[in-house]
Design a protein around this motif. Sequence first.
Motif, mmCIF file in Angstrom:
data_model
loop_
_atom_site.group_PDB
_atom_site.id
_atom_site.type_symbol
_atom_site.label_atom_id
_atom_site.label_comp_id
_atom_site.label_asym_id
_atom_site.label_seq_id
_atom_site.Cartn_x
_atom_site.Cartn_y
_atom_site.Cartn_z
ATOM 1 N N GLY A 1 0.790 -1.233 0.000
ATOM 2 C CA GLY A 1 0.000 0.000 0.000
ATOM 3 C C GLY A 1 0.819 1.278 0.000
ATOM 4 N N ILE A 2 2.145 1.161 0.082
ATOM 5 C CA ILE A 2 3.005 2.349 0.062
ATOM 6 C C ILE A 2 4.003 2.212 -1.086
ATOM 7 N N THR A 3 3.984 3.171 -2.000
ATOM 8 C CA THR A 3 4.967 3.127 -3.087
ATOM 9 C C THR A 3 5.875 4.345 -3.005
ATOM 10 N N VAL A 4 7.094 4.165 -3.441
ATOM 11 C CA VAL A 4 8.046 5.276 -3.527
ATOM 12 C C VAL A 4 8.668 5.216 -4.917
ATOM 13 N N ALA A 5 8.334 6.210 -5.750
ATOM 14 C CA ALA A 5 8.928 6.312 -7.089
ATOM 15 C C ALA A 5 10.161 7.206 -6.995
ATOM 16 N N THR A 6 11.100 7.038 -7.920
ATOM 17 C CA THR A 6 12.333 7.824 -7.872
ATOM 18 C C THR A 6 12.615 8.431 -9.245
ATOM 19 N N ALA A 7 13.352 9.528 -9.250
ATOM 20 C CA ALA A 7 13.733 10.184 -10.506
ATOM 21 C C ALA A 7 15.056 10.915 -10.292
ATOM 22 N N PRO A 8 15.873 11.012 -11.351
ATOM 23 C CA PRO A 8 17.163 11.708 -11.199
ATOM 24 C C PRO A 8 16.986 13.224 -11.139
ATOM 25 N N LEU A 9 17.844 13.881 -10.382
ATOM 26 C CA LEU A 9 17.890 15.343 -10.329
ATOM 27 C C LEU A 9 19.225 15.814 -10.898
ATOM 28 N N ARG A 10 19.300 17.094 -11.245
ATOM 29 C CA ARG A 10 20.524 17.656 -11.825
ATOM 30 C C ARG A 10 21.353 18.296 -10.703
#
Length: 287
Positions: free
Chosen positions: A149-158
Amino acid sequence: MTAEPAALRLEIWGARGTLPVAPDDPSRFGAKTCCVSVEAGGRMLIFDAGTGIVPLGNRIHAEKRREIDLFLGHAHYDHVMGLPYFAPFYDPACRIRIHAGHMQDGKTCRELLADFLRPPFHPVGLEKFKAEIDYVTFRPGDRLDPAPGITVATAPLRHPNGAVAYRAAAGGRSLVYATDHEHLPGSRDEALERFLHDADLLVYDTTYTDAEMPLFKGYGHSSYEEGIRLCRRAGIERLVLFHHSHKRSDADLARIEAQAQAAFPGAVAGRPGLRFDLAPVADRLPA
Ligand SMILES: [Zn+2]
Ligand SMILES: [Zn+2]
């Protein structure tokens, strides 16, 4: 009103960037560096381990919480400085997963922390931790699911040496922790806008103002004006100004917060103790 707990409860423990100091002592906005907790479904998620993680660790210890997920945005000092003083590491009853994903040199999460916590920089290493610890290495863009029930999505930063943005979601709500990111003035970051789309709240790197950005090209930080532009484009109503420069006085930050609020009423300057409870979405539906 409902007694049901929040889908997501966010609390700021440290909102300062770079160094744990402030021109005012005490400071309304605090001197502790980056650390944010998010409670969801009885679980404790922590984003970054700046000096703000020390009082958070003491509270976790007092509340006898056992299951913790710690997500590192990156490993610059202001984001890891509190790690050796996080009380749950020394509690054998605790189970802690540490997630790191920004490394550009192929290091694993465990290698990264073993490098940081060793003599002569610190008297003892990871072997002193008593908790059960899993070191999780991921790549920006991966999805991490810390609990049902808990998701954590990730993405790159500059950012120099890389950094990661996290989007936590539970109960139909979501919030994004995105700090240490340099936007390119005059151009849109559509990938980041997609990542932010329709979140309920954004914690964002507002180290500078737009006027200051040209002076600090390559430093890896952004402005409150860009935070507002991102919120507008992504449909986000609440913006937490974050990673305050250690050179900003309380008067400076109050002025910046007022300017941000004049343009975007949902803006607020992050400070220790600032908390948001996001109710489960079903609570808002008519009976
Ligand atoms: Zn930083
Ligand atoms: Zn940094």
